[in-house]
Design a protein around this motif. Structure first.
Motif, PDB file in Angstrom:
ATOM      1  N   LEU A 284      -9.360   6.806 -12.396  1.00 38.99           N
ATOM      2  CA  LEU A 284      -9.216   7.346 -13.751  1.00 38.99           C
ATOM      3  C   LEU A 284      -8.116   8.398 -13.778  1.00 38.99           C
ATOM      4  O   LEU A 284      -7.253   8.387 -14.668  1.00 38.99           O
ATOM      5  CB  LEU A 284     -10.539   7.946 -14.222  1.00 38.99           C
ATOM      6  CG  LEU A 284     -10.500   8.680 -15.569  1.00 38.99           C
ATOM      7  CD1 LEU A 284     -10.107   7.725 -16.690  1.00 38.99           C
ATOM      8  CD2 LEU A 284     -11.844   9.323 -15.863  1.00 38.99           C
ATOM      9  N   ARG A 285      -8.124   9.279 -12.804  1.00 46.40           N
ATOM     10  CA  ARG A 285      -7.103  10.322 -12.757  1.00 46.40           C
ATOM     11  C   ARG A 285      -5.727   9.730 -12.472  1.00 46.40           C
ATOM     12  O   ARG A 285      -4.750  10.030 -13.171  1.00 46.40           O
ATOM     13  CB  ARG A 285      -7.455  11.353 -11.691  1.00 46.40           C
ATOM     14  CG  ARG A 285      -6.401  12.462 -11.592  1.00 46.40           C
ATOM     15  CD  ARG A 285      -6.638  13.364 -10.420  1.00 46.40           C
ATOM     16  NE  ARG A 285      -5.503  14.243 -10.214  1.00 46.40           N
ATOM     17  CZ  ARG A 285      -5.466  15.528 -10.523  1.00 46.40           C
ATOM     18  NH1 ARG A 285      -6.514  16.085 -11.075  1.00 46.40           N
ATOM     19  NH2 ARG A 285      -4.400  16.255 -10.291  1.00 46.40           N
ATOM     20  N   GLU A 286      -5.624   8.893 -11.443  1.00 50.00           N
ATOM     21  CA  GLU A 286      -4.334   8.297 -11.102  1.00 50.00           C
ATOM     22  C   GLU A 286      -3.814   7.420 -12.230  1.00 50.00           C
ATOM     23  O   GLU A 286      -2.627   7.454 -12.565  1.00 50.00           O
ATOM     24  CB  GLU A 286      -4.468   7.472  -9.815  1.00 50.00           C
ATOM     25  CG  GLU A 286      -4.598   8.296  -8.565  1.00 50.00           C
ATOM     26  CD  GLU A 286      -3.351   9.119  -8.310  1.00 50.00           C
ATOM     27  OE1 GLU A 286      -2.269   8.544  -8.130  1.00 50.00           O
ATOM     28  OE2 GLU A 286      -3.458  10.348  -8.304  1.00 50.00           O
ATOM     29  N   GLY A 287      -4.727   6.615 -12.800  1.00 50.69           N
ATOM     30  CA  GLY A 287      -4.307   5.751 -13.897  1.00 50.69           C
ATOM     31  C   GLY A 287      -3.877   6.538 -15.111  1.00 50.69           C
ATOM     32  O   GLY A 287      -2.919   6.165 -15.804  1.00 50.69           O
TER      33      GLY A 287
ATOM     34  N   GLU B 121       2.420   6.758  -8.231  1.00 48.77           N
ATOM     35  CA  GLU B 121       0.989   6.794  -8.536  1.00 48.77           C
ATOM     36  C   GLU B 121       0.276   5.601  -7.911  1.00 48.77           C
ATOM     37  O   GLU B 121      -0.839   5.733  -7.384  1.00 48.77           O
ATOM     38  CB  GLU B 121       0.774   6.789 -10.055  1.00 48.77           C
ATOM     39  CG  GLU B 121       1.508   7.867 -10.816  1.00 48.77           C
ATOM     40  CD  GLU B 121       1.029   9.258 -10.461  1.00 48.77           C
ATOM     41  OE1 GLU B 121      -0.100   9.391  -9.965  1.00 48.77           O
ATOM     42  OE2 GLU B 121       1.796  10.220 -10.680  1.00 48.77           O
ATOM     43  N   GLY B 122       0.915   4.433  -7.959  1.00 51.79           N
ATOM     44  CA  GLY B 122       0.286   3.238  -7.411  1.00 51.79           C
ATOM     45  C   GLY B 122       0.101   3.304  -5.910  1.00 51.79           C
ATOM     46  O   GLY B 122      -0.953   2.927  -5.372  1.00 51.79           O
ATOM     47  N   LEU B 123       1.115   3.777  -5.186  1.00 55.06           N
ATOM     48  CA  LEU B 123       1.012   3.860  -3.730  1.00 55.06           C
ATOM     49  C   LEU B 123       0.017   4.940  -3.319  1.00 55.06           C
ATOM     50  O   LEU B 123      -0.693   4.790  -2.312  1.00 55.06           O
ATOM     51  CB  LEU B 123       2.391   4.140  -3.135  1.00 55.06           C
ATOM     52  CG  LEU B 123       3.389   2.980  -3.268  1.00 55.06           C
ATOM     53  CD1 LEU B 123       4.765   3.385  -2.754  1.00 55.06           C
ATOM     54  CD2 LEU B 123       2.895   1.748  -2.521  1.00 55.06           C
ATOM     55  N   GLU B 124      -0.035   6.033  -4.071  1.00 54.41           N
ATOM     56  CA  GLU B 124      -1.065   7.037  -3.803  1.00 54.41           C
ATOM     57  C   GLU B 124      -2.453   6.403  -3.932  1.00 54.41           C
ATOM     58  O   GLU B 124      -3.323   6.590  -3.074  1.00 54.41           O
ATOM     59  CB  GLU B 124      -0.937   8.203  -4.792  1.00 54.41           C
ATOM     60  CG  GLU B 124       0.245   9.120  -4.541  1.00 54.41           C
ATOM     61  CD  GLU B 124       0.374  10.196  -5.604  1.00 54.41           C
ATOM     62  OE1 GLU B 124      -0.456  10.179  -6.545  1.00 54.41           O
ATOM     63  OE2 GLU B 124       1.276  11.034  -5.506  1.00 54.41           O
ATOM     64  N   SER B 125      -2.635   5.617  -4.990  1.00 50.82           N
ATOM     65  CA  SER B 125      -3.932   4.978  -5.226  1.00 50.82           C
ATOM     66  C   SER B 125      -4.296   4.020  -4.101  1.00 50.82           C
ATOM     67  O   SER B 125      -5.470   3.903  -3.726  1.00 50.82           O
ATOM     68  CB  SER B 125      -3.904   4.227  -6.563  1.00 50.82           C
ATOM     69  OG  SER B 125      -3.595   5.092  -7.631  1.00 50.82           O
ATOM     70  N   VAL B 126      -3.293   3.324  -3.564  1.00 49.68           N
ATOM     71  CA  VAL B 126      -3.551   2.380  -2.476  1.00 49.68           C
ATOM     72  C   VAL B 126      -4.178   3.084  -1.279  1.00 49.68           C
ATOM     73  O   VAL B 126      -5.196   2.637  -0.725  1.00 49.68           O
ATOM     74  CB  VAL B 126      -2.246   1.663  -2.067  1.00 49.68           C
ATOM     75  CG1 VAL B 126      -2.406   0.978  -0.712  1.00 49.68           C
ATOM     76  CG2 VAL B 126      -1.851   0.641  -3.125  1.00 49.68           C
ATOM     77  N   PHE B 127      -3.591   4.198  -0.873  1.00 48.93           N
ATOM     78  CA  PHE B 127      -4.120   4.916   0.293  1.00 48.93           C
ATOM     79  C   PHE B 127      -5.482   5.546  -0.011  1.00 48.93           C
ATOM     80  O   PHE B 127      -6.359   5.566   0.852  1.00 48.93           O
ATOM     81  CB  PHE B 127      -3.120   5.971   0.756  1.00 48.93           C
ATOM     82  CG  PHE B 127      -1.964   5.399   1.514  1.00 48.93           C
ATOM     83  CD1 PHE B 127      -2.111   4.975   2.825  1.00 48.93           C
ATOM     84  CD2 PHE B 127      -0.722   5.259   0.906  1.00 48.93           C
ATOM     85  CE1 PHE B 127      -1.045   4.433   3.525  1.00 48.93           C
ATOM     86  CE2 PHE B 127       0.345   4.719   1.600  1.00 48.93           C
ATOM     87  CZ  PHE B 127       0.182   4.302   2.913  1.00 48.93           C
ATOM     88  N   PHE B 128      -5.674   6.024  -1.233  1.00 51.39           N
ATOM     89  CA  PHE B 128      -6.977   6.586  -1.587  1.00 51.39           C
ATOM     90  C   PHE B 128      -8.056   5.518  -1.471  1.00 51.39           C
ATOM     91  O   PHE B 128      -9.098   5.722  -0.841  1.00 51.39           O
ATOM     92  CB  PHE B 128      -6.992   7.108  -3.025  1.00 51.39           C
ATOM     93  CG  PHE B 128      -5.942   8.133  -3.329  1.00 51.39           C
ATOM     94  CD1 PHE B 128      -5.318   8.851  -2.322  1.00 51.39           C
ATOM     95  CD2 PHE B 128      -5.581   8.389  -4.640  1.00 51.39           C
ATOM     96  CE1 PHE B 128      -4.366   9.796  -2.617  1.00 51.39           C
ATOM     97  CE2 PHE B 128      -4.623   9.329  -4.943  1.00 51.39           C
ATOM     98  CZ  PHE B 128      -4.014  10.030  -3.927  1.00 51.39           C
TER      99      PHE B 128
END
Length: 279
Positions: A9-12, A130-137
């Motif tokens: 939710l935050r990343e998106g 944002e997308g690559l951050e989300s991948v690692f999370f």
């Protein structure tokens, strides 16, 4: 399910805000015809994030047990680093994101015949981050969680972010973004502390870290991981019923350091205001 939902939710929402600011600026400056270039940049960024995530997931499945533990620890450490950076970057830059984006847009349109490529590249880089951050999370959370509903939580978080971002863009929703990012930032620091402790545990299981492995206490009988409350605590706080000394030290030490910085008054931002008016 709660952790991936709130993280996505935050990343998106960050990605939706970036795209919304760009779309609003193009519309307000009579450049709405450039919106296809924005969507191309978004599509390429999403495709990159999905490809990287799938590649890392498939590659890790082929590792022997020890290498899988090392990979899990590495992904967890990267996720902790990026999570921490993201929280404090947004704390500093939340008030200047719009100004930075509009300035970059003007630079893109002043680049002559390469305007389309410049606009696509700017959107791609902003959303891909944002997308690559989300991948690692998500990789770190999925690897350290036994919650089968975690992927569903991530998907729901993305859908909720898209709906909130669309409502903000159309003006039908008023949201105090400063408070939102502050509350979610605090939550993410708690998640990051749990990921860090889990990475230390994975390093021990891989045979890399064997120091301070004495068990501090064991709550397995009173609050097992497979109980509803234990599962919630594990997902949100990184709870383990029998933590070791090394896990407790990194968990508490990380939280103390980051929370002190997080709640420290932003003196620089306040002192800069009168200086700006003086000009």
């Amino acid at each position: 399910m709660l952790v991936p939902f709130l993280i996505m939710l935050r990343e998106g929402l960050e990605a939706a805000l970036i795209v919304g600011i760009i779309a609003s600026y193009l519309r307000q400056t009579g450049r709405g015809a450039w919106m296809p270039a924005v969507w191309i940049g978004v599509f390429l960024a999403v495709a990159l994030a999905l490809s990287v995530g799938a590649g890392l997931q498939f590659a890790s499945a082929e590792f022997p047990q020890r290498q899988q533990e090392l990979f899990e620890a590495l992904v967890g450490l990267i996720a902790v680093g990026v999570l921490t950076w993201m929280v404090f970057w947004m704390r500093r830059a939340a008030h200047s994101v719009r100004r930075s984006l509009t300035g970059a847009l003007e630079d893109a349109f002043e680049s002559g015949h390469r305007q389309t490529l410049a606009l696509i590249g700017m959107v791609f880089l902003a959303v891909a981050r944002e997308g690559l951050e989300s991948v690692f999370f998500l990789l770190a959370v999925f690897q350290q969680s036994t919650d089968q509903a975690a992927p569903l939580g991530a998907l729901l978080g993305i859908l909720a972010a898209l709906l909130v971002g669309l409502a903000l863009y159309r003006g039908s929703l008023r949201l105090n973004l400063a408070h939102f990012f502050r509350l979610t930032g605090l939550f993410i620091l708690l998640v990051a502390a749990g990921l860090l402790a889990g990475s230390v545990r994975a390093l021990h299981e891989a045979g890399v870290w064997n120091h301070a492995q004495q068990v501090l206490f064991n709550l397995g009988d009173r609050l097992p991981l497979d109980s509803p409350l234990g599962a919630v605590f594990a997902g949100v706080l990184g709870y383990q019923p029998a933590p070791t000394v090394s896990e407790a030290v990194v968990y508490v030490g990380y939280l103390l350091a980051t929370l002190l910085l997080f709640f420290r008054p932003a003196r620089t931002a306040r002192s800069a205001v009168p200086h700006t008016h003086a000009r």
